[in-house]
Design a protein around this motif. Sequence first.
Motif: not given
Length: 295
Positions: A111-121, A236-249
């Motif tokens: 998701g980093l290169p495709l979604l451009h989301y950032t994650l905290t440490f 799942w799909f609603t969560g993916f649309a709202l925030v970074n999928p990595a956090l959802v999973k």
Amino acid sequence: MWIFITLFAAGCQSMRTAYQNTLAREAGFLHATLSRSLFGLPLVSAYLVLCWQLFGWVSVEKSLTFWVAATICAIAQVMATYFMLRAFQSSSFALGTLLSKTEAVLAALIGLPLLHYTLTFGAWLGIAFGVLGAVVMSVKWKNIRQVHKDASLLFGLGSGLCFAITSVTASIASHALSGSLITSAGVTLCYVLALQSIILCSIQMVKSKDVLAPFRYELVLSCKVGMLSALGSIGWFTGFALVNPALVKTLGQIEIVGTLYYSKVRFAEKMTKQQWIGGAMIVISVVLVVTSTIK
């Protein structure tokens, strides 16, 4: 909001996976994979109509992006489900499920290169800790040099990779639609299930040379799998649309609690001390991710 949606999805998936494992043993891998899309489609279609009435319809601004991403999502999810069921057969219900949980860190990396989301440490720490927990649960340390030959590990990791691709492409497809994100997620899910149903039904009909083959095996159990899958996928799909999928999973790994319950009660499997330690690490990873994202 996404936290409650994800917890709901994880609970549904935990029950669905247990039923699906039983269905795979009784009707085969193909039908068990097919049941989650074909028998879940009616419920998802009704949900989409409800979203349309409550939140309005959507329009496709980036049509090519949506169709490509949603199609990849559909195919990746089928492969992920197949690999997970194979992991069950080569290992155990608990380990097969837990191995697929590597999807969290893979979703973050993809998701980093495709979604451009950032994650905290803290979020990265939680994701890494969760994957490490899955490894601790599943790897037999005395056979560490031969771990690459372990079928359950290979199927589990393959499932995790495909599930990660599913979550990222589902997010891309949903954001390619203009309108309510809730409705966008519903449209994406409905297309994904419809395409999967067409592909898998065609394969089963050709293999069995019977047009009604998808409806002849364990109909009641198939409906249970489909309904639970539909409810979980909506979350799942609603969560993916709202925030970074990595956090959802990563948060979704809380389903480990349900997995351990079904593993012990439904399938009479025993958990070792090493597996309990790995499970505890996964639960801690969920806490880390949640606390790092709540402001």
